[in-house]
Design an enzyme around this catalytic site. Structure first.
Site, PDB file in Angstrom:
ATOM      1  N   ASN A   9       0.578  -1.257   0.009  1.00  0.00           N
ATOM      2  CA  ASN A   9       0.103  -0.374  -0.334  1.00  0.00           C
ATOM      3  C   ASN A   9       0.831   1.018   0.142  1.00  0.00           C
ATOM      4  OD1 ASN A   9      -1.558   1.867   0.430  1.00  0.00           O
ATOM      5  ND2 ASN A   9      -2.525   1.452   2.639  1.00  0.00           N
ATOM      6  N   TRP A  10       0.678   1.919  -0.994  1.00  0.00           N
ATOM      7  CA  TRP A  10       2.051   2.893  -1.146  1.00  0.00           C
ATOM      8  C   TRP A  10       1.374   4.093  -0.969  1.00  0.00           C
ATOM      9  CZ3 TRP A  10       3.536   3.180  -6.979  1.00  0.00           C
ATOM     10  CH2 TRP A  10       4.145   1.884  -7.370  1.00  0.00           C
ATOM     11  N   LYS A  11       0.247   4.266  -0.339  1.00  0.00           N
ATOM     12  CA  LYS A  11      -0.720   5.574   0.139  1.00  0.00           C
ATOM     13  C   LYS A  11      -0.006   6.357  -0.818  1.00  0.00           C
ATOM     14  CE  LYS A  11       0.036   3.152   5.024  1.00  0.00           C
ATOM     15  NZ  LYS A  11       0.236   3.964   6.568  1.00  0.00           N
ATOM     16  N   HIS A  98      -9.407   1.536   5.307  1.00  0.00           N
ATOM     17  CA  HIS A  98      -7.989   1.500   5.686  1.00  0.00           C
ATOM     18  C   HIS A  98      -8.378   2.352   7.206  1.00  0.00           C
ATOM     19  CE1 HIS A  98      -3.724   2.664   6.729  1.00  0.00           C
ATOM     20  NE2 HIS A  98      -3.407   1.920   5.999  1.00  0.00           N
ATOM     21  N   GLU A 100      -6.779   4.745   8.084  1.00  0.00           N
ATOM     22  CA  GLU A 100      -6.666   6.224   7.450  1.00  0.00           C
ATOM     23  C   GLU A 100      -7.597   6.693   7.000  1.00  0.00           C
ATOM     24  OE1 GLU A 100      -2.856   5.341   5.599  1.00  0.00           O
ATOM     25  OE2 GLU A 100      -1.830   4.706   7.357  1.00  0.00           O
ATOM     26  N   GLU A 170      -5.478  -5.061  11.247  1.00  0.00           N
ATOM     27  CA  GLU A 170      -3.850  -3.803  10.914  1.00  0.00           C
ATOM     28  C   GLU A 170      -4.497  -2.867  12.855  1.00  0.00           C
ATOM     29  OE1 GLU A 170      -2.651  -2.524   6.664  1.00  0.00           O
ATOM     30  OE2 GLU A 170      -3.729  -1.279   7.763  1.00  0.00           O
ATOM     31  N   GLY A 176       2.729   2.418  11.138  1.00  0.00           N
ATOM     32  CA  GLY A 176       4.114   3.255  10.802  1.00  0.00           C
ATOM     33  C   GLY A 176       4.454   3.982  11.510  1.00  0.00           C
ATOM     34  N   SER A 216       3.665  -2.237  10.554  1.00  0.00           N
ATOM     35  CA  SER A 216       5.450  -1.801  10.512  1.00  0.00           C
ATOM     36  C   SER A 216       5.655  -3.251  10.254  1.00  0.00           C
ATOM     37  CB  SER A 216       5.843  -1.641  12.005  1.00  0.00           C
ATOM     38  OG  SER A 216       5.112  -0.160  12.625  1.00  0.00           O
ATOM     39  N   GLY A 237       3.296  -1.565   3.701  1.00  0.00           N
ATOM     40  CA  GLY A 237       2.854   0.453   4.037  1.00  0.00           C
ATOM     41  C   GLY A 237       4.405   0.510   3.509  1.00  0.00           C
ATOM     42  N   GLY A 238       5.307   1.539   4.708  1.00  0.00           N
ATOM     43  CA  GLY A 238       6.171   2.199   4.199  1.00  0.00           C
ATOM     44  C   GLY A 238       7.549   0.978   3.907  1.00  0.00           C
TER      45      GLY A 238
HETATM   46  P1  PGA Z   1       2.949   0.070   7.885  1.00  0.00           P
HETATM   47  O1  PGA Z   1       1.779   0.687   7.064  1.00  0.00           O
HETATM   48  O2  PGA Z   1       3.643  -0.597   7.126  1.00  0.00           O
HETATM   49  O3  PGA Z   1       4.119   1.779   7.233  1.00  0.00           O
HETATM   50  O4  PGA Z   1       2.938   0.050   9.548  1.00  0.00           O
HETATM   51  C1  PGA Z   1       0.719  -0.304   7.135  1.00  0.00           C
HETATM   52  C2  PGA Z   1      -0.423   0.324   6.533  1.00  0.00           C
HETATM   53  O5  PGA Z   1      -1.360   1.198   6.956  1.00  0.00           O
HETATM   54  O6  PGA Z   1      -0.902  -0.432   5.308  1.00  0.00           O
END
Ligand code: PGA
Length: 253
Positions: A9-11, A98, A100, A170, A176, A216, A237-238
């Site tokens: 997930n590149w966000k 998600h 977010e 998650e 993050g 993470s 994500g990251g």
């Molecule tokens: P993260 O994000 O790996 O940067 O913690 C995961 C996600 O939100 O899908």
């Protein structure tokens, strides 16, 4: 047999050039290094979908996903993207719910249920995200909280549709933050969610559902997480923004 899945997930990251470079690197590394049965999903920002889709077309393992879709089929919703549009540019998956989106865009369980319906109607498999805040985790009712998220947005589905869903657990406190859930914490929740789904839809369906962990995840902790009986991969994500890290996670099963 459940699918093993790693989704990136590149966000809201990567310009076009950066995104295409990352994709090319991933295509090459996956082609050279990944054997076995693993589904690798890239979820770039909407504006990159068509081009990323062209780069991964025909490559083994690789699939395309949106990061979100609107809860209406179409119409006067400036700035929004529909499930049908995602399908039309080659997506097979869409991330829905998600944390977010839930937090910054106030998406409700009922809205997410509509998004799930529209995704399925348009031939997309929802990657449905769920997870608790730190406050809920510390209150001891975290399992019931996450089960309720599934119930509110998914349990209206008939079994044939529910079986197409990918669940991503998650914990918000791990996203993050560098604070990954331990493999025991992940396994506890994944097993509980599978049991909850089994009670509603039967053992066989629940056993075949992929439940991903997100928060993470990185090359250093992915092998231990993926070794858990009920963890079928990750939503990254990251670490999905670096080809080497992402592909190393893909190779962590
Ligand atoms: P993260 O994000 O790996 O940067 O913690 C995961 C996600 O939100 O899908």
């Amino acid at each position: 047999m459940r699918k093993k899945i790693v989704a990136g997930n590149w966000k809201m990251n990567k310009t076009q050039d950066e995104g295409l470079k990352l994709t090319s690197e991933i295509v090459n590394m996956v082609g050279d290094e990944v054997t076995g049965d693993v589904t690798v999903i890239l979820a770039p920002p909407f504006v990159h979908l068509a081009q990323v889709g062209r780069l991964i077309a025909g490559a083994d393992h690789l699939f395309l996903s949106g990061q979100n879709c609107n809860d209406h089929a179409g119409g006067a919703y400036t700035g929004e993207v529909s499930a049908a549009m995602l399908k039309s540019v080659g997506a097979d998956y869409v991330i829905i719910g998600h944390s977010e989106r839930r937090e910054y865009f106030q998406e409700t369980d009922a809205q997410l249920a509509k998004k799930v319906d529209l995704a399925l109607e348009n031939g997309l498999a929802p990657i449905f995200c769920c997870g608790e805040s730190l406050e809920t985790r510390e209150n001891d009712d975290y399992i019931a909280f996450v089960c309720q998220q599934l119930k509110e947005s998914l349990f209206h589905l008939p079994a044939a549709d529910l079986s197409k869903i990918v669940i991503a657990y998650e914990p918000i406190w791990a996203i993050g933050t560098g604070r990954t859930a331990s493999s025991e914490q992940a396994q506890e929740m994944h097993a509980a969610l599978r049991k909850y789904i089994a009670a509603q839809y039967g053992e066989e369906l629940a056993e075949n559902l992929s439940i991903l962990y997100g928060g993470s995840a990185k090359p250093a902790n992915a092998p231990e997480l993926f070794a858990c009986a009920d963890v079928d991969g990750g939503l990254i994500g990251g670490a999905s923004l670096q080809s080497r890290d992402f592909v190393d996670i893909v190779k962590s099963f």
